[in-house]
Design a protein around this motif. Sequence first.
Motif, mmCIF file in Angstrom:
data_model
loop_
_atom_site.group_PDB
_atom_site.id
_atom_site.type_symbol
_atom_site.label_atom_id
_atom_site.label_comp_id
_atom_site.label_asym_id
_atom_site.label_seq_id
_atom_site.Cartn_x
_atom_site.Cartn_y
_atom_site.Cartn_z
ATOM 1 N N GLN A 99 66.062 56.745 -13.532
ATOM 2 C CA GLN A 99 66.223 58.177 -13.265
ATOM 3 C C GLN A 99 64.896 58.944 -13.283
ATOM 4 O O GLN A 99 64.867 60.128 -12.967
ATOM 5 C CB GLN A 99 67.163 58.797 -14.308
ATOM 6 C CG GLN A 99 68.570 58.239 -14.288
ATOM 7 C CD GLN A 99 69.270 58.508 -12.972
ATOM 8 O OE1 GLN A 99 69.279 59.627 -12.487
ATOM 9 N NE2 GLN A 99 69.830 57.468 -12.364
ATOM 10 N N VAL A 100 63.824 58.249 -13.677
ATOM 11 C CA VAL A 100 62.513 58.887 -13.794
ATOM 12 C C VAL A 100 61.497 58.072 -12.998
ATOM 13 O O VAL A 100 61.085 56.991 -13.428
ATOM 14 C CB VAL A 100 62.075 58.980 -15.279
ATOM 15 C CG1 VAL A 100 60.704 59.661 -15.373
ATOM 16 C CG2 VAL A 100 63.107 59.746 -16.104
ATOM 17 N N GLY A 101 61.116 58.560 -11.828
ATOM 18 C CA GLY A 101 60.095 57.885 -11.027
ATOM 19 C C GLY A 101 58.705 58.278 -11.494
ATOM 20 O O GLY A 101 58.518 59.334 -12.100
ATOM 21 N N MET A 102 57.723 57.426 -11.224
ATOM 22 C CA MET A 102 56.350 57.726 -11.643
ATOM 23 C C MET A 102 55.364 57.268 -10.595
ATOM 24 O O MET A 102 55.480 56.165 -10.054
ATOM 25 C CB MET A 102 56.043 57.059 -12.984
ATOM 26 C CG MET A 102 54.740 57.528 -13.610
ATOM 27 S SD MET A 102 54.672 57.121 -15.386
ATOM 28 C CE MET A 102 53.161 57.971 -15.878
ATOM 29 N N ILE A 103 54.393 58.145 -10.304
ATOM 30 C CA ILE A 103 53.292 57.782 -9.408
ATOM 31 C C ILE A 103 51.992 57.870 -10.184
ATOM 32 O O ILE A 103 51.836 58.700 -11.074
ATOM 33 C CB ILE A 103 53.273 58.663 -8.142
ATOM 34 C CG1 ILE A 103 53.260 60.151 -8.494
ATOM 35 C CG2 ILE A 103 54.466 58.353 -7.264
ATOM 36 C CD1 ILE A 103 53.155 61.070 -7.291
ATOM 37 N N LEU A 171 60.597 56.905 -5.560
ATOM 38 C CA LEU A 171 61.853 57.539 -5.153
ATOM 39 C C LEU A 171 62.970 56.529 -4.877
ATOM 40 O O LEU A 171 64.107 56.927 -4.606
ATOM 41 C CB LEU A 171 61.627 58.389 -3.901
ATOM 42 C CG LEU A 171 60.651 59.562 -4.021
ATOM 43 C CD1 LEU A 171 60.460 60.216 -2.659
ATOM 44 C CD2 LEU A 171 61.145 60.576 -5.041
ATOM 45 N N ALA A 172 62.661 55.253 -4.954
ATOM 46 C CA ALA A 172 63.605 54.221 -4.509
ATOM 47 C C ALA A 172 64.937 54.277 -5.237
ATOM 48 O O ALA A 172 65.994 54.105 -4.634
ATOM 49 C CB ALA A 172 62.966 52.837 -4.662
ATOM 50 N N LEU A 177 63.894 62.965 -11.705
ATOM 51 C CA LEU A 177 62.613 63.483 -12.178
ATOM 52 C C LEU A 177 61.492 62.597 -11.658
ATOM 53 O O LEU A 177 61.591 61.367 -11.705
ATOM 54 C CB LEU A 177 62.602 63.494 -13.720
ATOM 55 C CG LEU A 177 61.289 63.807 -14.438
ATOM 56 C CD1 LEU A 177 60.848 65.239 -14.152
ATOM 57 C CD2 LEU A 177 61.452 63.580 -15.939
ATOM 58 N N LEU A 178 60.427 63.211 -11.170
ATOM 59 C CA LEU A 178 59.252 62.479 -10.700
ATOM 60 C C LEU A 178 58.060 62.862 -11.557
ATOM 61 O O LEU A 178 57.720 64.041 -11.682
ATOM 62 C CB LEU A 178 58.978 62.810 -9.232
ATOM 63 C CG LEU A 178 57.808 62.074 -8.564
ATOM 64 C CD1 LEU A 178 58.063 60.570 -8.529
ATOM 65 C CD2 LEU A 178 57.586 62.610 -7.148
ATOM 66 N N LEU A 179 57.430 61.873 -12.169
ATOM 67 C CA LEU A 179 56.232 62.079 -12.979
ATOM 68 C C LEU A 179 55.003 61.707 -12.157
ATOM 69 O O LEU A 179 54.996 60.680 -11.476
ATOM 70 C CB LEU A 179 56.275 61.220 -14.244
ATOM 71 C CG LEU A 179 57.509 61.354 -15.132
ATOM 72 C CD1 LEU A 179 57.402 60.409 -16.333
ATOM 73 C CD2 LEU A 179 57.701 62.785 -15.595
ATOM 74 N N LEU A 208 64.211 67.661 -6.344
ATOM 75 C CA LEU A 208 63.671 66.810 -7.399
ATOM 76 C C LEU A 208 62.749 67.603 -8.327
ATOM 77 O O LEU A 208 61.887 68.347 -7.868
ATOM 78 C CB LEU A 208 62.886 65.662 -6.759
ATOM 79 C CG LEU A 208 62.545 64.451 -7.600
ATOM 80 C CD1 LEU A 208 63.807 63.709 -8.012
ATOM 81 C CD2 LEU A 208 61.641 63.514 -6.806
ATOM 82 N N THR A 209 62.950 67.461 -9.623
ATOM 83 C CA THR A 209 62.030 68.051 -10.601
ATOM 84 C C THR A 209 60.759 67.210 -10.630
ATOM 85 O O THR A 209 60.820 65.977 -10.674
ATOM 86 C CB THR A 209 62.665 68.072 -11.999
ATOM 87 O OG1 THR A 209 63.902 68.795 -11.938
ATOM 88 C CG2 THR A 209 61.740 68.731 -13.012
#
Length: 360
Positions: A99-103, A171-172, A177-179, A208-209
């Motif tokens: 539920q939490v993506g990260m780049i 995003l897959a 939430l995207l960090l 998306l947050t």
Amino acid sequence: MTNITASPSDAAQSMVRFDGVSKVFPASSGRSAFIALDGIDYAVPKGAITGIIGRSGAGKSTLIRLVNGLETASAGKVVVDGVDVGGLDAAGLRGLRRQVGMIFQHFNLLSSRTVYDNVALPLEIAGVDRQSIDRRVTSLVDLVGLSDRARRYPAELSGGQKQRVGIARALATEPKLLLSDEATSALDPETTQSILELLKSINRDLGLTVLLITHEMEVVKTIASQVAVIDKGKIVESGRTFDVFTRPVQETTKILLSAASGVKLPDWISSDLKPAPSAGDRAFVRLIFMGETAFKPLTAQLAAAIGPDLNILAGAIDEIAGEPFGSLVVAYPAEPDMLSRAEAFYARTGLTTEVLGYGA
């Protein structure tokens, strides 16, 4: 300096909430215990792009790593969409991370996998069937503008293209939430701008947050609607980006924003300015145009009010979090009558000003 505490209404609408969060790294050989975070109270609103800014070592990276459980808090609670991260077991953490993506700053792509396969990796790990993976990956690769690069390898891509792959991969699993951990720091200004536009469109179109940490003030000014300033493990200032950038309160914030705060006087002028006027001095004043004053012809009106002794030294027009912001540095004789007329004009028009000092 004190932390800014989230109000109950903020907490109710938050995607991420830090409640009295501290993080202490214990002493090790040759190093004493280190307090990375010290009693953080802060709420990240749902659906917003929020920036966390601060000097190196201020605690930004530790704060963001608590959100997806890469670090655990020494005290307090980190709550993501109502879930207490510290209370999760291994299976719960795996569910949270979907539920939490990260780049990341340096992309973290697998060199042996194509663009398509890098984006597919989180779905493969989650056990998604091949047909669903193909639909999702094809859609995401198109979303980030890399349909013609889907079968290329990371070595064949530019830095901006690699970061687009990183965003698609994040995003897959359809996160809430995207960090972003310094995601544009390794990119040139033009590429940075294109990545920021992509993140803004993702935030807008997918709802998306986004929570990002960065030392680049231009990034926050361009993309974030909310900002928090962290210093020595504490949140020392927070609020709407426009408000914090145009009216910083804490000295730490003022220093961080100095490079992004509009026009400045050259050193050969500013170094000679004094806090109080002497006979024959001029007042050096920064005029700040925002809100309604950004669209009024106030410079001409000021010249009419003060007279021909008004000098315009420098000016700039900018945009902060989508709102217009302009600044103008002027100088005029620091005579009582002149100062009085100027103050009356500022009070009448609502123009925000900052006296930079006095000098010849």
